[in-house]
Design an enzyme around this catalytic site. Structure first.
Site, PDB file in Angstrom:
ATOM      1  N   HIS A 248       0.772  -0.922  -0.019  1.00 25.36           N
ATOM      2  CA  HIS A 248       0.189   0.219   0.210  1.00 25.36           C
ATOM      3  C   HIS A 248       0.784   1.246  -0.504  1.00 25.36           C
ATOM      4  CE1 HIS A 248      -3.771  -1.576   1.764  1.00 25.36           C
ATOM      5  NE2 HIS A 248      -3.434  -2.220   0.812  1.00 25.36           N
TER       6      HIS A 248
ATOM      7  N   CYS B 260      -6.431   1.988   5.087  1.00 32.93           N
ATOM      8  CA  CYS B 260      -7.473   1.109   4.928  1.00 32.93           C
ATOM      9  C   CYS B 260      -6.897   1.097   7.047  1.00 32.93           C
ATOM     10  CB  CYS B 260      -7.414  -0.006   5.048  1.00 32.93           C
ATOM     11  SG  CYS B 260      -5.729  -0.841   4.525  1.00 32.93           S
TER      12      CYS B 260
ATOM     13  N   GLU C  67       0.683   4.016   1.736  1.00 28.35           N
ATOM     14  CA  GLU C  67       1.257   4.517   3.430  1.00 28.35           C
ATOM     15  C   GLU C  67       2.528   3.686   3.570  1.00 28.35           C
ATOM     16  OE1 GLU C  67      -3.478   5.170   2.773  1.00 28.35           O
ATOM     17  OE2 GLU C  67      -2.100   3.593   1.971  1.00 28.35           O
TER      18      GLU C  67
ATOM     19  N   CYS D 134      -2.885   0.139   6.829  1.00 26.21           N
ATOM     20  CA  CYS D 134      -2.334   1.620   7.084  1.00 26.21           C
ATOM     21  C   CYS D 134      -2.492   2.368   8.213  1.00 26.21           C
ATOM     22  CB  CYS D 134      -2.577   2.099   5.635  1.00 26.21           C
ATOM     23  SG  CYS D 134      -2.007   1.205   4.353  1.00 26.21           S
TER      24      CYS D 134
END
Length: 158
Positions: A52, A82, A54, A85
């Site tokens: 992801h 999410c 992040e 993260c």
């Protein structure tokens, strides 16, 4: 004005994901008015749930800082983080999160849950939302619209 400047940088990262055919999410981490971490979504490219935007940016920023603690940093992300993260943002002790557009289906910075500001945790993150919201929303909407068209075409051809 500074938030818009860095969200534009996060959008540049999102465009890199878009060009790879990935969901266009981008992120930058800023310390003392300098970008120390950049990331974009590469889940399909890297074939891992952990790619992801992040997490990629946090890993890079931690390397630059020489520490897992990013206490005086601000994270700019085009889409609300999410649960994974959001947890990483809290764990990294990031001071502030600036979010472009919210994610009512999976967001954990206020939409479904707010993991960034749970009083039960030993760290809470300041949150600002809606920075360059239209641009952040548009790139996602365009991506998913094109994806639906591609999927429809593949079904017709198959």
């Amino acid at each position: 004005m500074t938030d818009e400047k860095y969200m534009k940088e996060a959008l540049k990262q999102a465009k890199k994901a878009y060009l790879l055919g990935e969901v266009p999410i981008g992120c930058v981490i800023v310390y003392e008015d300098k970008i120390i971490g950049r990331g974009y979504n590469k889940r399909n490219t890297d074939k891992t749930t952990l790619a992801h935007a992040e997490l990629v940016a946090i890993k890079k920023a931690s390397k630059v800082m020489g520490d897992w603690r990013l206490e005086d940093c601000t994270i700019y992300v085009t889409l609300e983080p999410c649960q994974m993260c959001s947890g990483a943002i809290v764990q990294a002790r990031i001071k502030r999160a600036v979010i472009g557009t919210m994610n009512p289906k999976a967001g954990c910075a206020g939409s479904i849950l707010n993991l960034l500001q749970m009083e039960q945790f030993n760290h809470q993150v300041e949150i600002s939302t809606g920075v360059l919201k239209d641009e952040c929303t548009k790139i996602l909407q365009t991506f998913f619209k094109e994806l639906r068209i591609r999927n429809k075409m593949e079904k017709l051809e198959g």
